[in-house]
Design a protein around this motif. Structure first.
Motif, PDB file in Angstrom:
ATOM      1  N   ALA A   1       0.819  -1.220   0.000  1.00  0.00           N
ATOM      2  CA  ALA A   1       0.000   0.000   0.000  1.00  0.00           C
ATOM      3  C   ALA A   1       0.845   1.259   0.000  1.00  0.00           C
ATOM      4  CB  ALA A   1      -0.956   0.007   1.190  1.00  0.00           C
ATOM      5  N   LEU A   2       2.176   1.120   0.125  1.00  0.00           N
ATOM      6  CA  LEU A   2       3.063   2.275  -0.045  1.00  0.00           C
ATOM      7  C   LEU A   2       3.202   2.662  -1.516  1.00  0.00           C
ATOM      8  CD1 LEU A   2       5.892   1.388   2.525  1.00  0.00           C
ATOM      9  CD2 LEU A   2       4.124   3.139   2.771  1.00  0.00           C
ATOM     10  N   LEU A   3       2.793   1.774  -2.423  1.00  0.00           N
ATOM     11  CA  LEU A   3       2.726   2.139  -3.835  1.00  0.00           C
ATOM     12  C   LEU A   3       1.674   3.231  -4.026  1.00  0.00           C
ATOM     13  CD1 LEU A   3       2.626  -1.479  -5.296  1.00  0.00           C
ATOM     14  CD2 LEU A   3       4.450   0.162  -5.804  1.00  0.00           C
ATOM     15  N   SER A   4       1.873   4.070  -5.021  1.00  0.00           N
ATOM     16  CA  SER A   4       0.836   5.036  -5.371  1.00  0.00           C
ATOM     17  C   SER A   4      -0.206   4.341  -6.242  1.00  0.00           C
ATOM     18  CB  SER A   4       1.433   6.215  -6.132  1.00  0.00           C
ATOM     19  OG  SER A   4       1.829   5.807  -7.434  1.00  0.00           O
ATOM     20  N   PRO A   5      -1.435   4.837  -6.274  1.00  0.00           N
ATOM     21  CA  PRO A   5      -2.432   4.252  -7.175  1.00  0.00           C
ATOM     22  C   PRO A   5      -1.965   4.210  -8.628  1.00  0.00           C
ATOM     23  CG  PRO A   5      -3.534   5.638  -5.571  1.00  0.00           C
ATOM     24  CD  PRO A   5      -2.052   5.846  -5.374  1.00  0.00           C
ATOM     25  N   ALA A   6      -1.232   5.226  -9.063  1.00  0.00           N
ATOM     26  CA  ALA A   6      -0.742   5.230 -10.440  1.00  0.00           C
ATOM     27  C   ALA A   6       0.254   4.095 -10.670  1.00  0.00           C
ATOM     28  CB  ALA A   6      -0.100   6.574 -10.769  1.00  0.00           C
ATOM     29  N   GLN A   7       1.114   3.834  -9.684  1.00  0.00           N
ATOM     30  CA  GLN A   7       2.060   2.725  -9.812  1.00  0.00           C
ATOM     31  C   GLN A   7       1.319   1.392  -9.851  1.00  0.00           C
ATOM     32  OE1 GLN A   7       4.447   3.701  -6.334  1.00  0.00           O
ATOM     33  NE2 GLN A   7       6.158   4.382  -7.621  1.00  0.00           N
ATOM     34  N   VAL A   8       0.304   1.236  -9.007  1.00  0.00           N
ATOM     35  CA  VAL A   8      -0.483   0.005  -9.003  1.00  0.00           C
ATOM     36  C   VAL A   8      -1.180  -0.175 -10.348  1.00  0.00           C
ATOM     37  CG1 VAL A   8      -2.497  -1.149  -7.982  1.00  0.00           C
ATOM     38  CG2 VAL A   8      -0.798  -0.041  -6.500  1.00  0.00           C
ATOM     39  N   ALA A   9      -1.771   0.887 -10.873  1.00  0.00           N
ATOM     40  CA  ALA A   9      -2.470   0.807 -12.155  1.00  0.00           C
ATOM     41  C   ALA A   9      -1.529   0.363 -13.269  1.00  0.00           C
ATOM     42  CB  ALA A   9      -3.106   2.144 -12.492  1.00  0.00           C
ATOM     43  N   ALA A  10      -0.304   0.897 -13.274  1.00  0.00           N
ATOM     44  CA  ALA A  10       0.662   0.521 -14.308  1.00  0.00           C
ATOM     45  C   ALA A  10       1.043  -0.951 -14.200  1.00  0.00           C
ATOM     46  CB  ALA A  10       1.904   1.405 -14.193  1.00  0.00           C
ATOM     47  N   LEU A  11       1.198  -1.448 -12.970  1.00  0.00           N
ATOM     48  CA  LEU A  11       1.575  -2.843 -12.768  1.00  0.00           C
ATOM     49  C   LEU A  11       0.433  -3.786 -13.130  1.00  0.00           C
ATOM     50  CD1 LEU A  11       3.547  -2.312  -9.457  1.00  0.00           C
ATOM     51  CD2 LEU A  11       4.523  -3.143 -11.614  1.00  0.00           C
ATOM     52  N   VAL A  12      -0.788  -3.409 -12.778  1.00  0.00           N
ATOM     53  CA  VAL A  12      -1.939  -4.238 -13.155  1.00  0.00           C
ATOM     54  C   VAL A  12      -2.055  -4.313 -14.672  1.00  0.00           C
ATOM     55  CG1 VAL A  12      -4.456  -4.401 -13.099  1.00  0.00           C
ATOM     56  CG2 VAL A  12      -3.213  -3.821 -11.005  1.00  0.00           C
ATOM     57  N   GLU A  13      -1.905  -3.178 -15.324  1.00  0.00           N
ATOM     58  CA  GLU A  13      -2.000  -3.156 -16.790  1.00  0.00           C
ATOM     59  C   GLU A  13      -0.922  -4.039 -17.415  1.00  0.00           C
ATOM     60  OE1 GLU A  13      -2.048   0.008 -20.535  1.00  0.00           O
ATOM     61  OE2 GLU A  13      -1.688   0.718 -18.496  1.00  0.00           O
ATOM     62  N   ALA A  14       0.301  -3.972 -16.859  1.00  0.00           N
ATOM     63  CA  ALA A  14       1.396  -4.764 -17.422  1.00  0.00           C
ATOM     64  C   ALA A  14       1.198  -6.257 -17.190  1.00  0.00           C
ATOM     65  CB  ALA A  14       2.723  -4.312 -16.810  1.00  0.00           C
ATOM     66  N   ALA A  15       0.586  -6.614 -16.061  1.00  0.00           N
ATOM     67  CA  ALA A  15       0.351  -8.032 -15.769  1.00  0.00           C
ATOM     68  C   ALA A  15      -0.762  -8.608 -16.639  1.00  0.00           C
ATOM     69  CB  ALA A  15       0.005  -8.215 -14.298  1.00  0.00           C
ATOM     70  N   ALA A  16      -1.660  -7.748 -17.118  1.00  0.00           N
ATOM     71  CA  ALA A  16      -2.758  -8.144 -18.018  1.00  0.00           C
ATOM     72  C   ALA A  16      -3.572  -9.311 -17.479  1.00  0.00           C
ATOM     73  CB  ALA A  16      -2.198  -8.479 -19.405  1.00  0.00           C
ATOM     74  N   PRO A  17      -4.123  -9.192 -16.257  1.00  0.00           N
ATOM     75  CA  PRO A  17      -4.923 -10.301 -15.711  1.00  0.00           C
ATOM     76  C   PRO A  17      -6.155 -10.580 -16.547  1.00  0.00           C
ATOM     77  CG  PRO A  17      -5.163  -8.308 -14.372  1.00  0.00           C
ATOM     78  CD  PRO A  17      -4.074  -8.037 -15.350  1.00  0.00           C
TER      79      PRO A  17
END
Length: 356
Positions: A61-77
């Motif tokens: 949760a120390l990640l920013s929402p923007a960082q989380v969004a980028a990682l989710v997009e890259a993982a392509a669940p």
């Protein structure tokens, strides 16, 4: 296609808890973008879309929402994927929770541990009971369909009343899933160097565990794994991949993986991972022994025919031992399935030692 999960390790923490032996790094200022870029670099090498995505730590949760969004997009669940983010109650705000939800997080897991402020300070936790209640309320308002909470059992000077208060806090907070762990003093931790006073003995700890199982069941949280309880239909899909010996890929320092029955891991070195000089190291194969270890964690137990397909078979001496376990109330045999009872899960290590 077989299920597949991705675990993203975020090792940064504001402070080190006194019982924690997980690999971590200082993160009072958040997660460096260079580390997120390294995760993105590795995710870019993967073409297999996951059914589950898990942000673990550390304190993701120390990640920013923007960082989380980028990682989710890259993982392509895949559509309908379970996407979990671990959080400490004092590391979230209304804005970040809204941002995490908008980024695709479906399941948020709070390390609450206790509803006693004195106990939280003793553990080295940085939140308060009031902050935990606030974080749970904000998560509900942000629209998370799955809210999870952790409880630690058999803490110094522990009582059943402390468990009851913590369970009530999580229930009122809308938790669909609860993990309940016995405190274990691990080598290299602050508690190992300076053991706290008032630690329960093994028999007392077992009683606290059995009390927790009974109380959680009565509250509607069905046990499905040695330390995990959920409202029906809210079991954690990602961790079930581990316990069912399915494919998972861990990314980040100290993260472990098992793909096509081959295990490997990243060295616990943030800098080497970030700069790209680290490489995943082989760790052997997943075999019948691993299958036994994982399946006996589950409340539904292990199918002996499936165990045989992994190459496993109990000797006559082991079968005699298991019949003794059944007679003593530690295990059940039904329809070629071996299950440990709650009492058996208390002494799981001793049972596994006899079987291995």
């Amino acid at each position: 296609m077989d299920s597949f999960g991705i675990y993203l390790h975020v090792p940064y923490c504001k402070a080190k808890c006194r019982y924690c032996d997980f690999y971590s790094a200082p993160g009072a200022r958040g997660v460096p973008q260079s580390y997120v870029d390294a995760l993105l670099r590795e995710l870019g090498k993967n073409a297999r879309r996951p059914d589950t995505l898990y942000f673990g730590g550390g304190t993701p949760a120390l990640l920013s929402p923007a960082q989380v969004a980028a990682l989710v997009e890259a993982a392509a669940p895949l559509p309908g994927a379970e996407i979990t983010l671990e959080a400490n109650p004092d590391t979230v705000t209304w804005e970040t929770l809204q941002g995490f939800r908008a980024a695709g997080i479906t399941r948020i897991s709070f390390g609450v541990q206790s509803a006693d402020d004195t106990q939280l300070r003793r553990l080295g936790r940085t939140h308060t009971v009031a902050k935990a209640a606030e974080a749970l309320q904000l998560a509900r308002e942000a629209g998370f369909p799955e809210i999870c909470g952790d409880i630690m059992l058999a803490l110094p000077h522990y009582t059943n009343a402390e468990f009851d208060a913590t369970l009530s806090l999580l229930q009122q907070g809308g938790c669909t899933h609860i993990s309940a762990y016995l405190l274990k003093i691990e080598p290299g931790t602050a508690f190992a160097r300076f053991p706290p006073e008032g630690l329960p003995g093994p028999d007392e700890a077992a009683d606290f565990y059995l009390y927790a199982v009974q109380r959680l069941e009565a509250a509607g949280y069905r046990q499905y794994e040695i330390s995990n309880f959920a409202k029906p239909g809210h079991e954690g899909r990602h961790n079930l991949l581990y316990w069912n010996c399915r494919d998972y890929w861990g990314v980040g320092p100290a993260a472990h993986s098992c793909l096509n029955n081959r295990r490997f891991y990243w060295p616990d070195d943030v800098q080497a991972f970030t700069d790209g000089s680290a490489a995943e190291q082989p760790e052997g194969v997943c075999d019948a022994e691993d299958f036994l270890l994982m399946q006996l964690r589950l409340n539904r137990g292990m199918d002996l025919d499936e165990y045989a397909r992994w190459g496993g078979q109990f000797t006559p001496a082991q079968m005699t031992f298991l019949r003794h376990c059944v007679a003593s109330g530690y295990a059940r045999f039904a329809d070629r399935r071996l299950q440990l009872t709650p009492a058996g899960m208390v002494v799981q290590n001793a049972i596994l030692e006899a079987l291995l």
